[in-house]
Design an enzyme around this catalytic site. Sequence first.
Site, PDB file in Angstrom:
ATOM      1  N   GLY A  13      53.977  29.099  51.577  1.00  0.00           N
ATOM      2  CA  GLY A  13      53.884  30.292  50.955  1.00  0.00           C
ATOM      3  C   GLY A  13      55.140  31.173  50.211  1.00  0.00           C
ATOM      4  N   ASN A  15      55.915  30.290  47.230  1.00  0.00           N
ATOM      5  CA  ASN A  15      55.435  30.579  45.770  1.00  0.00           C
ATOM      6  C   ASN A  15      54.537  31.783  45.574  1.00  0.00           C
ATOM      7  OD1 ASN A  15      56.151  28.608  43.224  1.00  0.00           O
ATOM      8  ND2 ASN A  15      55.699  27.200  45.158  1.00  0.00           N
ATOM      9  N   ARG A  65      32.757  19.768  50.984  1.00  0.00           N
ATOM     10  CA  ARG A  65      33.439  20.425  50.276  1.00  0.00           C
ATOM     11  C   ARG A  65      32.972  21.480  49.223  1.00  0.00           C
ATOM     12  NH1 ARG A  65      38.100  18.476  49.319  1.00  0.00           N
ATOM     13  NH2 ARG A  65      37.818  16.478  49.714  1.00  0.00           N
ATOM     14  N   HIS A 109      52.913  21.917  40.673  1.00  0.00           N
ATOM     15  CA  HIS A 109      53.145  20.664  41.460  1.00  0.00           C
ATOM     16  C   HIS A 109      54.641  20.391  41.202  1.00  0.00           C
ATOM     17  CE1 HIS A 109      52.369  16.430  42.511  1.00  0.00           C
ATOM     18  NE2 HIS A 109      53.317  16.388  41.771  1.00  0.00           N
TER      19      HIS A 109
END
Length: 200
Positions: A13, A15, A65, A109
Amino acid sequence: MNKRIAVLLSGRGSNFLAISDNIRSGKLDAEIACVLSNVADAPGLVRARELGYDAIFLNSRGKEREDYDREVAKELRRRDVELICLAGFMRLLSPYLIREFPNRILNIHPALLPAFPGLHAQKQALEYGVKYSGCTVHLVDEGVDTGPIVLQAIVPVLDDDDEDRLSARILKEEHRIYSEAIDLVLRKRIVVSGRRVLQR
Ligand code: GRF
């Protein structure tokens, strides 16, 4: 566009904390409507709760999903979320969720996409032998790390780097550009033109 964002995470966490710090210090005009995780004891989720955020654990075990993503969408809509920020959320999103929030999902990313998508991007970069790597904030589409690129930052790869040292150098840039990208989206400063994200 309102300024309510959701941060989705599965781990540390950092970010999320950088975004939270930037909001608290007035650098980023946004509001964290909730932090959602698929991992009950994710350090980022625990920290979010300590900081007084609406911290949601949504168990994905045994769920298809799309069924899971429908639950996610419900939680976010209920909180009037405008923008979803993936920050180390270790699940692929279903086409359903992506269509529900068109061009309103960001991911970060730790490599210069399209190089080194997927897991262990910093290790991939070291093993390939590139001299520069960095990080990318992109809009999320139905591929893995393939969406249109909003911002990138470059860092050098040094001769004595190992995965940890390179990751730390990249992470510092992640913490900077993620908030910048959020700001651009919330202030409608970007236009998506094919694969290109242009600033206006
Ligand atoms: C970051 O390296 C990010 O680029 C990747 O996952 C990591 C999450 O780190 N998607 P943290 O949980 O934000 O500290």
